[in-house]
Design a protein around this motif. Structure first.
Motif: not given
Ligand code: ASP
Length: 415
Positions: A277, A356-357, A359-360, A394, A279
């Protein structure tokens, strides 16, 4: 137990507890428990994330635009990347907004009626009804004063702040001064620090999910669950359409690559993106695949994929468009055409400014919902299913980066 398992468990517990106690919602001690314990826990989590939204959006967007338009010698690549990023993001948001308008997953809950006299819903509806004419709204995207826009970003000025950040990023990229690197370093540090705060806040997420979901089901009963399932389905359908229709079409029109064969080569990366999940966490693997198997020139792969892992998030943009309109339906907020256009534009920009993390995109969703007058508590409805949707969006985000890298590579080869 892993975080996403904990979140699912909290979601289920919150739903069960809320549903079980819903018939007793009038009892005073239960209302007090909700008001003095569970509501503050939910609010604590929300406020921690709110706290970093403004610096995060500003630094994220300025850096994204700076990187997209700066690389001297790669001017053409930057322009093409920007063009395809906007094209793919626009398509994804339009698919999302179209689907949610057609299927209307949030309609029928009648939360507005249940709650018409209490809470702030009547006020929200009035705010939404006082929407400005579209020309005025468009003009106000350009802020008179960026500091006012920043201080009122959470009260409807976010788009203006985003516009300022875009203009500032572009100006930095075009500046002749050799001191711009100081700005970039500072902004990178600021962005990283904000991410750390979000990370810390996420530790509270299981308790917050329980509290927020409990409040919804406790107040509104089982009706809310049907809409949630339908909403998940609409998001997944939207992502699927973007992958199979839009990406195939882009590859067909702008390259000689066969879409199906291309997607098959990317299969492992999709799985990795789904599992993490993130990028950013998938980036090293995507780079390897792009250079070694997809035969994309290394400098193009590095440029497009690195920037794309933050600045090109079609799945996130689609998810944000759907979520805002879904919550508007749930809360009975009737959005005018002008406001829907605003949601589309902000979702496209939000896709560029999202980390790109895992829950971003959560902080940005909060902003978008506030912008059109939906209470932040609406987040509680979607947080429990967010991990699953995050995995799905994602996968599309990463897939979009690879498609754009292939498009830019092919265009570069032909020119
Ligand atoms: N997890 C997503 C990504 O890394 C961002 C988001 O939509 O939350 O691409």
């Amino acid at each position: 137990m892993k975080t996403h398992h904990r979140l699912v468990l909290s979601l289920l517990l919150g739903i069960c507890a809320g549903l079980t106690l819903h018939p007793y919602a009038q009892l005073e001690w239960l209302q007090n428990l909700n008001r003095y314990l569970l509501e503050p826990i939910g609010q604590l989590f929300l406020r921690l994330i709110f706290m970093v939204v403004v610096p995060m959006v500003m630094s994220g967007l300025i850096l994204g635009v700076f990187q997209l338009s700066n690389h001297q010698g790669l001017a053409k690549v930057s322009q093409r990347t920007l063009f395809f990023t906007l094209l793919a993001s626009s398509a994804s948001v339009i698919i999302g907004v179209g689907l949610v308008n057609l299927a209307q997953p949030g309609i029928g809950l009648e939360i507005a009626q249940i709650n018409a006299d209490s809470s702030g819903i009547a006020k929200i509806q009035t705010n939404a009804a006082q929407a400005k004419p579209i020309v005025q709204s468009l003009l106000e995207i350009i802020p008179k004063n960026p500091f006012t826009a920043a201080s009122q970003a959470l009260d409807g000025e976010m788009l203006a702040l985003m516009f300022f950040s875009l203009a500032f990023g572009a100006a930095l990229a075009n500046s002749q001064s050799h001191k711009t690197s100081r700005w970039v370093e500072l902004l990178e540090e600021c962005y990283a620090a904000c991410l750390l705060v979000v990370d810390t806040a996420m530790k509270l997420a299981p308790a917050a999910v329980f509290a927020l979901v409990f409040q919804s089901t406790f107040k509104f009963g089982y009706q809310i669950l049907f809409s949630l399932g339908f909403y998940v389905l609409i998001v997944v359908l939207g992502l699927f359409l973007q992958q199979t229709l839009v990406y195939s079409l882009l590859l067909k029109v702008f390259t000689r690559i066969k879409p199906l064969a291309f997607f098959r080569q990317c299969r492992d990366i999709y799985l990795y993106a789904f599992a993490t999940a993130s990028s950013n966490a998938t980036l090293p693997r995507s780079l390897e695949l792009a250079e070694q198997q997809l035969n994309i020139r290394p400098e193009i792969a590095r440029f497009v994929l690195t920037i794309g892992s933050t600045a090109n998030q079609n799945g996130t943009a689609l998810f944000e468009g759907i979520t805002v309109l879904f919550l508007a339906q749930v809360y009975g907020v009737d959005l005018s055409l002008g406001q829907q256009v605003q949601v589309v534009m902000m979702s496209i920009l939000a896709g560029i400014g999202t980390a790109g993390v895992p829950g971003g995109s959560l902080p940005l969703i909060m902003i978008l919902t506030q912008q059109v007058g939906i209470p932040a508590e609406g987040m509680g409805l979607i947080l429990g299913v967010d991990r699953f949707l995050d995995m799905c969006r994602t996968t599309l985000n990463v897939s979009g980066d690879l498609v754009i890298a292939a498009l830019v590579n092919e265009q570069d080869r032909d020119s």
